[in-house]
Each structure stands twice: as structure tokens, then as C-alpha cells.
Write a protein that holds these residues in place. Structure first.
Motif: not given
Length: 291
Positions: A151-152, A154, A157, A161-162, A202, A204
Motif C-alpha cells: 500500500t501507499m 503515509k 500518522q 487517521k491511522r 507508521r 501504510g
């Protein structure tokens, strides 16, 4: 002489039947395929997303995947490795950027050095010779596939959001802690934060698989596969594409395109195919008003 002519006529009839078969349903060895057969997957590169329209005018978001010099590099069998699989390589690269052990590995296989190598578990009846090139017509329009890729990334975070936390109240005296994750542990007993607690960190960059995506279109000239929906990873990311594991048997594709090319599409038939093969959604017009 008569027997020779008879055999030639039989061969011509067989060849004519092969050419007259549907381009989509052509298979290399259809007689050996069984319900338990597992074909190899391919390595494609994600080129981005676009949209296409079906026969009813409905807009469908699709991800474009391209196959670049996708070849069989090694055959792993039960006797020597303990399992049956095919090592697939994708995207040629310069020899100066390859280590000597890997360069010897590619030379023994008789293929150009590859950027990415993956193994795909297959059944013994789906083994392909080393050097066989896999093209977009390995799949057929309308069938379902699984796509796997990292996956991308990020970066670091917060918990909202995570993990999708709701955060703290936005009023009634809350100050500077609106996006805080809240309590993370207990009091003196046990006096610690348990492992696995959902906290900031961390996000993504992890392997992910999106299952049962429908193949909407195949471009034989550019080796493109148009897949309905989203695929993990950034653009130019290597993506593993294989037959959907949850759509075995008759559910993997419409009846008019079965059986799938087995163990892969014949090069001669691929050359005779149209450039583009598009899946049909079927059914009735969704925009017609019901009385």
C-alpha cells in the motif's frame, strides 16, 4: 498415400476448429484442466486510474495494469523444493545493475535480467516451460482476479487517521486534545500498556490484497488489463495479479468465456485476436423507468 491425405485432412479440420473458436475461450490445453487446477499469476505495473462506460452508459472506474516482458524464469517442483510453483519475472533491466549470482540465474533460464521476481503456486498440470511469456490475454474480460501490492506509505500518522478514531469532543471545555486518542492503559494494576494497542505510528507500506476485482477490458497491443475498482500501491508499483480464490469454478467468469486459457493463452491465437476485448455487463438498462 491415402492414409497420409486422411491425416492431413484431419489436421486441417482440427486447425480450422481451433481458429474458429472464440478468441476469449481459446486455451492451450483445455483437456487437462480440472476443477482443482490452479493457473499461474502475472506481474503487472500499475499505470493509474481512468474510467470507461459499459453498454448502458454507466461510468465504471478502472485501474490500468500493464505487463512488461513477463516471463517464466524458474520451475519449482515437489521433488526438489517441496512444492510446485512458477517463478515469474517482469520488466527487463540492464546487466550492470544485476548481481553476479542473479545474472547467472537469469542466464541459466535463458531470459533477460528482470527487475522483479515473484513465485506463484500452481498445480502440476499448470506448469509452463521456462521462458514462456505471459501476456494480457492470460485473463479474459469478465473474469475476477485478486491484486496484491504494498500500500501507499503515509509515514507517521496519528490514531485518528491511522485507525479511524473519532477523537475527543469539539466543545465543552476540550482544549488542545481534539485529535487525541484518549486513554491507553489502566491504573497501577496492570500498570502498563498492552502490546497491540492502537496508537499513533507508521501507516501504510504493508502488503495488501484486494479480492474479486472484475476484468473490464484487455488491450492485446499494449498488454493492458483494465480492472474495475482500486488496486493497492502507487503508480508504477509492481502488482501480483492472479485468478480470484473466492470465485472458483464456474463463478470465476461468465459462462460464455469459460474455460479460461489453460495453462495460458497460445501466442498464435493472441496474434489473431482483436486489439481490444471488452466485458459486457448484461442485464437490463438501469436507466429505464419502471412502470
Amino acid at each position: 498415400m491415402a492414409s497420409l491425405l486422411t491425416s492431413v485432412r484431419v489436421g486441417l479440420r482440427a486447425g480450422l476448429k481451433t481458429e474458429c473458436r472464440s478468441f476469449v475461450t481459446a486455451a492451450a490445453q483445455p483437456a487437462t484442466q480440472s476443477k482443482n487446477s490452479v493457473r499461474t499469476g502475472v506481474i503487472a505495473r500499475k499505470k493509474g486510474m481512468t474510467a470507461m462506460w459499459d453498454e448502458w452508459g454507466t461510468r465504471i472506474p478502472v485501474t490500468v495494469l500493464q505487463l512488461e516482458q513477463c516471463q517464466v524464469v524458474q520451475v519449482l517442483n515437489e521433488e526438489t523444493h517441496g512444492y510446485t510453483a512458477l517463478q515469474i519475472g517482469s520488466s527487463d533491466r540492464s546487466e550492470k545493475n544485476v548481481t553476479k549470482p542473479m545474472l547467472g540465474h537469469f542466464e541459466r533460464a535463458g531470459v533477460e535480467p528482470k527487475r522483479k521476481l515473484f513465485e506463484f503456486h500452481v498445480t502440476p498440470d499448470a506448469i509452463l516451460p521456462v521462458g514462456t511469456e505471459l501476456v494480457a490475454s492470460h485473463f479474459v474480460p469478465g473474469q475476477f482476479v485478486d491484486c496484491s501490492a504494498p500500500t501507499m506509505g503515509k509515514g507517521f500518522q496519528g490514531a485518528m487517521k491511522r485507525h479511524g478514531f473519532g477523537g475527543q469532543p469539539a466543545s465543552h471545555g476540550t482544549s488542545v486534545t481534539h485529535r487525541s486518542l484518549g486513554s491507553t492503559g489502566q491504573r497501577k494494576d496492570p500498570g502498563k500498556v498492552f502490546k497491540g494497542k492502537k496508537m499513533a505510528g507508521r501507516m501504510g507500506g504493508e502488503q495488501a490484497t484486494v479480492q474479486s476485482l472484475k476484468v473490464m477490458k484487455i488491450d492485446n497491443a499494449l498488454n493492458l488489463i483494465y480492472v474495475k475498482g482500486c488496486v493497492p500501491g502507487v503508480d508504477d508499483q509492481f502488482v501480483k495479479v492472479r485468478d480470484a480464490v473466492k470465485k472458483r469454478g464456474d463463478k470465476i467468469a461468465p459462462a460464455d468465456v469459460l474455460p479460461l486459457p489453460f495453462p495460458t493463452a497460445e501466442p498464435e491465437l493472441v496474434k489473431a485476436m482483436p486489439r481490444e476485448l471488452v466485458a459486457k455487463t448484461g442485464g437490463s438498462d438501469p436507466y429505464v423507468m419502471k412502470e
